[in-house]
Design a protein around this motif. Structure first.
Motif, short mmCIF file in Angstrom:
data_model
loop_
_atom_site.label_atom_id
_atom_site.label_comp_id
_atom_site.label_asym_id
_atom_site.label_seq_id
_atom_site.Cartn_x
_atom_site.Cartn_y
_atom_site.Cartn_z
N ARG A 1 0.77 -1.20 -0.04
CA ARG A 1 -0.22 0.02 -0.02
C ARG A 1 0.64 1.34 0.18
N LEU A 2 1.92 1.12 0.70
CA LEU A 2 2.72 2.30 0.58
C LEU A 2 3.54 2.57 -0.61
N THR A 3 3.80 1.54 -1.09
CA THR A 3 4.62 1.26 -2.48
C THR A 3 3.75 2.05 -3.44
N GLU A 4 2.41 1.61 -3.39
CA GLU A 4 1.49 2.05 -4.44
C GLU A 4 1.00 3.55 -4.22
N LEU A 5 0.88 3.91 -2.76
CA LEU A 5 0.58 5.39 -2.51
C LEU A 5 1.85 6.36 -2.98
N SER A 6 2.81 5.71 -2.66
CA SER A 6 4.26 6.85 -3.13
C SER A 6 4.93 6.58 -4.79
N ALA A 7 4.16 5.81 -5.35
CA ALA A 7 4.54 5.10 -6.58
C ALA A 7 6.10 4.80 -6.40
N GLY A 8 6.49 4.07 -5.58
CA GLY A 8 7.65 3.42 -5.24
C GLY A 8 8.65 4.44 -4.59
N GLY A 9 8.28 5.27 -4.20
CA GLY A 9 9.32 6.46 -3.66
C GLY A 9 9.37 6.39 -2.12
N LEU A 10 8.78 5.59 -1.29
CA LEU A 10 8.94 5.55 0.03
C LEU A 10 9.04 3.94 0.39
N ALA A 11 10.08 3.95 1.60
CA ALA A 11 10.11 2.32 1.89
C ALA A 11 10.29 2.69 3.49
N MET A 12 9.46 1.95 4.08
CA MET A 12 9.65 1.79 5.58
C MET A 12 10.75 1.09 5.99
N GLU A 13 11.58 1.48 7.40
CA GLU A 13 12.70 0.94 7.96
C GLU A 13 12.33 0.32 9.35
N ALA A 14 12.72 -1.14 9.53
CA ALA A 14 12.51 -1.66 10.81
C ALA A 14 13.00 -0.85 11.84
N ALA A 15 12.36 -0.66 12.92
CA ALA A 15 12.66 0.07 14.19
C ALA A 15 12.57 -0.82 15.53
N GLY A 16 12.31 -1.99 15.36
CA GLY A 16 12.55 -3.00 16.64
C GLY A 16 11.04 -3.62 16.97
N GLU A 17 10.87 -4.16 18.11
CA GLU A 17 9.79 -4.68 18.36
C GLU A 17 9.28 -4.17 19.93
N GLU A 18 8.05 -4.59 20.14
CA GLU A 18 7.43 -4.10 21.69
C GLU A 18 6.37 -4.96 21.73
N PHE A 19 6.04 -5.08 23.05
CA PHE A 19 5.15 -5.79 23.58
C PHE A 19 3.91 -4.65 23.78
N LEU A 20 2.52 -4.71 23.12
CA LEU A 20 1.82 -3.84 23.17
C LEU A 20 0.22 -4.52 23.41
N PRO A 21 -0.47 -3.87 24.06
CA PRO A 21 -2.08 -4.45 24.12
C PRO A 21 -2.91 -4.62 22.73
N GLY A 22 -3.34 -5.70 22.57
CA GLY A 22 -4.14 -5.53 21.33
C GLY A 22 -5.63 -5.01 21.59
N PRO A 23 -6.50 -5.17 20.63
CA PRO A 23 -7.76 -4.52 20.78
C PRO A 23 -8.78 -5.18 21.82
N ARG A 24 -9.19 -4.07 22.59
CA ARG A 24 -10.05 -4.66 23.41
C ARG A 24 -11.16 -5.55 23.19
N GLU A 25 -11.74 -6.62 24.09
CA GLU A 25 -12.86 -7.22 23.85
C GLU A 25 -13.52 -7.05 25.03
N SER A 26 -14.75 -7.21 24.88
CA SER A 26 -15.80 -7.18 26.02
C SER A 26 -15.59 -8.45 26.78
N ALA A 27 -15.58 -8.09 28.18
CA ALA A 27 -15.50 -9.15 29.08
C ALA A 27 -16.62 -10.02 29.17
N ASN A 28 -17.93 -9.51 28.79
CA ASN A 28 -18.95 -10.16 29.12
C ASN A 28 -19.68 -11.01 27.77
N GLY A 29 -18.72 -11.05 26.84
CA GLY A 29 -19.12 -11.87 25.54
C GLY A 29 -19.80 -11.15 24.54
N THR A 30 -19.95 -10.03 24.71
CA THR A 30 -20.92 -9.16 23.65
C THR A 30 -19.91 -8.20 22.77
#
Length: 146
Positions: free
Chosen positions: A117-146
Motif C-alpha cells: 500500500r505504501l509502495t502504491e501510494l508513493s509510486a515506489g518512492g517511499l520505503a519503511m525501515e524496521a525499528a524494533g519490536e515491542e509488547f503492546l495490548p491488542g484490541p479490547r474485547e468485551s469481558a461479558n462476551g458481547t
C-alpha cells in the motif's frame, strides 16, 4: 475492623480467574455495609464491584508488535495514516521536518500488508525501515462476551 475474613480479596480474585485475566490490579472501595451486610452481602458487593470494573474496561491481550519508521511527504500524510490503521497498525509517534517520519506499530502480519500500500501510494518512492519490536495490548474485547 471486625469484618468477616475472606469476603473481599478472594471473591474479587475469583472474578478474574473465571475470565482467565492475569496481570491486573483491582481496587474496590466500599463506603457502606460492613457487618450490617453480613458475610454474604459483603462477598456479593465486592464480587459485583470487580465484575462491573472488568465489564467496563474489557480485556486486552498483550502481543509482540513490530515497530517501523515510515517516511512520508506532507501531501500523503493523512492517507498514509489511514492505510496504517487499515492494516491494523497504530501511529506511535510523528516527527515533522522537511518531510514527516511516522513511527508505526503493527501486529503480526500487518507490516507485510502495509508495504504494498505504501509502495502504491508513493509510486515506489517511499520505503519503511524496521525499528524494533515491542509488547503492546491488542484490541479490547468485551469481558461479558458481547
Amino acid at each position: 475492623d471486625g469484618e468477616p475474613q475472606g469476603t473481599a480479596g478472594q471473591p474479587m480474585l475469583n472474578v478474574f480467574q473465571r475470565e482467565s485475566v492475569t496481570n491486573v490490579c483491582c481496587v474496590v472501595t466500599r463506603y457502606f455495609g460492613g457487618v450490617l451486610l453480613g458475610a454474604g452481602g459483603l462477598t456479593r458487593a465486592y464480587t459485583k464491584g470487580a465484575k462491573d470494573a472488568l465489564d467496563a474496561v474489557g480485556i486486552s491481550t498483550m502481543s509482540l508488535w513490530t515497530l517501523w519508521d515510515v517516511p512520508c511527504t506532507y501531501p500523503l500524510f493523512e492517507r498514509v495514516k489511514l492505510e496504517i490503521t487499515a492494516c491494523g497498525g497504530v501511529v506511535r509517534d510523528t516527527a515533522y521536518g522537511a518531510d514527516i517520519r511516522l513511527r508505526a506499530a503493527f501486529p503480526a502480519g500487518g507490516a507485510e500488508q502495509f508495504v504494498p500500500r505504501l509502495t502504491e501510494l508513493s509510486a515506489g518512492g517511499l520505503a519503511m525501515e524496521a525499528a524494533g519490536e515491542e509488547f503492546l495490548p491488542g484490541p479490547r474485547e468485551s469481558a461479558n462476551g458481547t
